[in-house]
Design a protein around this motif. Structure first.
Motif, PDB file in Angstrom:
ATOM      1  N   UNK A 166     -52.179 -26.582  31.983  1.00 38.06           N
ATOM      2  CA  UNK A 166     -52.699 -27.574  31.023  1.00 38.06           C
ATOM      3  C   UNK A 166     -52.360 -28.828  32.088  1.00 38.06           C
ATOM      4  N   UNK A 167     -50.651 -29.055  32.890  1.00 34.56           N
ATOM      5  CA  UNK A 167     -50.348 -30.226  33.857  1.00 34.56           C
ATOM      6  C   UNK A 167     -51.631 -29.787  35.574  1.00 34.56           C
ATOM      7  N   UNK A 168     -52.722 -29.219  34.710  1.00 33.05           N
ATOM      8  CA  UNK A 168     -53.169 -29.037  36.581  1.00 33.05           C
ATOM      9  C   UNK A 168     -54.343 -29.845  36.754  1.00 33.05           C
ATOM     10  N   UNK A 169     -54.446 -30.032  35.471  1.00 30.23           N
ATOM     11  CA  UNK A 169     -55.929 -30.794  34.829  1.00 30.23           C
ATOM     12  C   UNK A 169     -55.216 -32.145  35.108  1.00 30.23           C
ATOM     13  N   UNK A 170     -54.718 -32.794  34.646  1.00 34.03           N
ATOM     14  CA  UNK A 170     -54.136 -34.137  35.272  1.00 34.03           C
ATOM     15  C   UNK A 170     -53.587 -34.438  36.973  1.00 34.03           C
ATOM     16  N   UNK A 171     -52.788 -33.170  37.670  1.00 38.53           N
ATOM     17  CA  UNK A 171     -52.410 -32.966  39.134  1.00 38.53           C
ATOM     18  C   UNK A 171     -53.739 -32.957  40.055  1.00 38.53           C
ATOM     19  N   UNK A 172     -54.487 -32.849  39.555  1.00 39.13           N
ATOM     20  CA  UNK A 172     -55.804 -32.126  40.022  1.00 39.13           C
ATOM     21  C   UNK A 172     -56.560 -33.645  40.126  1.00 39.13           C
ATOM     22  N   UNK A 173     -56.521 -34.106  39.432  1.00 41.16           N
ATOM     23  CA  UNK A 173     -57.027 -35.453  38.897  1.00 41.16           C
ATOM     24  C   UNK A 173     -57.426 -36.772  39.715  1.00 41.16           C
TER      25      UNK A 173
END
Length: 409
Positions: A166-173
């Motif tokens: 789930x943290x990839x959502x925020x890092x990518x954004x």
């Protein structure tokens, strides 16, 4: 078909296409923004009313940011407004991915909304600045098309990233936000008109707030977009019907696909009708689409409801863009866009927050029935407001120079 595409996309300046590309890149990476409701429900296990509040607080932050954003765009330029908020927005996005407490998430959602809101009026004003008057509505429509093309890709990408980590959502954004801002910094010059007067720049938002015709239109826009933003409560309906959490991404992608396939070709059709008629029809379609969600219980049934309200959204967006351009004074373009942006993004607070409360206490079927009734009321209000808008547009057309004249009503 190729000739029609050339007619839709041809003749626009290079600066517009850099803005368009930045919009596409930014929205393709907006995976955390699109999947925030799903993330909070399925990963953090918060209830629907809190999830609606978080999304709504982010919306009100964006609305609040739009007002100073419009002032900055008119007084100091479009670039300071567009570029200045990128880094704090990205850092806030990363912090939200790490936060676990309810209060911290609410505060971060508000801050993120403010930073993103500062950018929007300047971005829209830049498009209007660089595009000739007769092509502005077409350009804004193309930008909205890019926004939804990116959103469709983001919805699919978000589901994949959420399953991996789930943290990839925020890092990518956050990363994509910085990349799109870098493109603007390198390729889009300052576009604020050089001949605007110092007196016009000093008037602040009063020039917009005193425009009763525009403010009435902004109020109706707030209500109309709040109805559309109630789609953030679709995950609650899907979960209540026993559907998989990832089904929201599969359902909402119908919205993006229909807009990508049909939005560009609706402009010529809409041009044949008065804008109040288009807005009334769009409100009825939006209300009907969400009203049908009360009877849906399968993935395909929900997809059909999304298709109905998406058609209404497409019509509403086209007419809203046209009316906003027509009613905006050229020397206060950023501020008009700021107040209009306040209405649009204020709906991001009103829709999910009220929708979450109604869904939590009365059930989603009651929510969708209320949206249907409000859609009918909004249609009637647009029909009643049409004559006053036409008179205001006629007055502005007589005062504008030819290059600044809005497209005909």
């Amino acid at each position: 078909m190729s000739g029609r595409l050339r007619q839709i996309t041809g003749g626009l300046p290079a600066a517009f296409w850099y803005l368009w590309t930045a919009s596409l890149i930014n929205r393709t990476g907006a995976v955390a923004q699109i999947y925030l409701g799903v993330y909070l429900l399925s990963v953090r296990h918060f209830d629907a009313s809190y999830v609606g509040l978080v999304i709504g607080v982010g919306g009100i932050g964006t609305a609040l940011g739009a007002l100073p954003g419009g002032i900055i765009a008119d007084r100091w330029g479009r670039r300071p407004a567009m570029l200045g908020a990128a880094v704090p927005a990205a850092l806030t996005m990363l912090a939200m991915g790490r936060a676990t407490g309810q209060a911290a998430i609410l505060i971060l959602a508000l801050l993120l909304g403010v930073f993103l809101g500062i950018v929007r009026p300047a971005f829209a004003a830049s498009i209007i600045d660089v595009v000739p008057g007769s092509d502005r509505i077409r350009a804004l429509n193309l930008n909205y098309w890019a926004f939804n093309l990116g959103s469709g890709a983001a919805a699919l990408l978000a589901g994949l990233l959420a399953r991996i980590e789930p943290m990839l959502l925020f890092a990518t954004n956050a990363g994509v936000l910085l990349c799109s801002t870098l493109l603007l910094a390198l390729k889009v010059p300052e576009t604020k008109p050089a001949d605007d007067t110092a007196e016009a720049r000093r008037t602040g938002l009063g020039v917009v707030f005193r425009d009763r015709t525009f403010m009435a239109f902004a109020g109706l826009t707030l209500l109309g977009w709040a109805l559309i933003e109630s789609n953030k409560m679709l995950p609650a309906s899907l979960l209540a019907d026993g559907l998989d959490i990832t089904s929201y991404g599969q359902v909402i992608v119908v919205n993006m696909v229909l807009i990508v396939l049909g939005q560009l070709f609706l402009l010529a059709l809409v041009a044949r009708f008065r804008h109040e008629h288009v807005l009334a029809a769009s409100a009825v379609l939006v209300g009907t689409g969400f009203g049908l969600a009360a009877f849906a219980d399968t993935l395909w049934a929900y997809a059909l409801t999304v298709a109905v309200w998406t058609l209404g959204e497409m019509l509403m967006t086209l007419a809203n863009s046209a009316v906003t351009v027509q009613l905006s004074s050229p020397d206060a373009r950023g501020r008009y866009q700021g107040v209009f942006g306040f209405a649009l993004t204020g709906a991001m607070f009103l829709g999910p927050t009220l929708g979450g409360l109604v869904a939590e206490h009365f059930g989603t079927a009651t929510l969708w029935a209320a949206v249907f009734c409000l859609g009918l009321a909004l249609a009637a209000a647009h029909l009643a407001a049409g004559p006053a808008r036409a008179r205001r547009v006629a007055l502005l057309q007589t005062a504008c120079t030819p290059v600044d004249q809005p497209a005909p009503l």
